[in-house]
Design a protein around this motif. Structure first.
Motif: not given
Length: 227
Positions: A53-63, A152-165
């Motif tokens: 979940a998102m919170t005002d204090a950032g992401r939390i994981t829950i179980s 905090m919820g921003t997913l950065y996509i690096i242009d030209g970056f091959d994550r898998g390689a």
């Protein structure tokens, strides 16, 4: 932790507790995945649900089990906002009383406390906002700052970056000599991370090589025939 034991009577209460806790999250748009369904016919069996979940204090994981475990990705951001939690690890647990868990009044008190805390930090559905950046932009800030943004919820996509390689290259180099199955497993794990996290792993590995030049000189040194 010692495993809790339940009677047939209390087991029915545990099922109700589980459903009520999931409903409390769902009311805030947080739909947890049931990883192990509750089995009402097997008293004391394992069950659980997980999510984030998102919170005002950032992401939390829950179980959620017959107790509730949460963990802040950014513990420092949550200090002073909620009931006591581990300010170092981010662990934020809500334990139950195995002798009272089937009591509706006790459940009401537990849910009030949990919901009050969730509302204090505006707990809500985890959503990300994609944003394109360049490798050159990353160098303008500490990599840790980019990681905080992602939590905090921003997913950065690096242009030209091959994550898998890149993940494969880092794992192959850092696990030289390991079995291919081990390398493949670690590569698969790293490849599931975000572009920024994989780029961070790349930077960390390059720094390690720079800080330990002799280790790699010995590794790459040609061996005499017959050795």
């Amino acid at each position: 932790m010692k495993e809790r034991r339940h009677s047939k009577k209390s087991w029915k209460g545990v099922e109700k507790f589980f459903d009520r806790v999931l409903a409390a999250y769902a009311a805030r748009g947080i739909n947890l995945e049931i990883t192990t369904p509750f089995n009402k016919n097997e008293v004391g069996s394992r069950f659980g649900a997980e999510g984030e979940a998102m919170t005002d204090a950032g992401r939390i994981t829950i179980s959620v089990h017959d107790w509730v475990h949460m963990c802040f990705d950014l513990p420092k951001a949550a200090v002073g906002k909620v009931n006591p939690f581990n300010e170092h690890s981010g662990k934020w647990n809500f334990y139950t009383d195995s002798h009272a868990i089937d009591n509706p009044d006790w459940q009401d008190d537990f849910l009030r406390d949990l919901e009050w805390n969730l509302d204090k930090i505006n707990a809500r559905r985890w959503e990300v906002t994609p944003k394109h950046i360049t490798v050159e932009e990353i160098a303008t800030r500490p990599i840790e700052d980019w990681i905080v943004d992602e939590k905090m919820g921003t997913l950065y996509i690096i242009d030209g970056f091959d994550r898998g390689a890149t993940a494969r290259s880092v794992i192959e180099e850092s696990n030289k000599g390991q079995k291919e199955s081990m390398i493949a497993m670690h590569t698969s794990w790293l490849s599931r991370k975000s572009d920024i996290e994989v780029y961070q792993a790349k930077l960390s590995w390059e720094k390690y090589k720079t800080d330990h030049p002799h280790e790699f000189a010995e590794r790459d040194e040609p061996r005499a025939l017959g050795m």
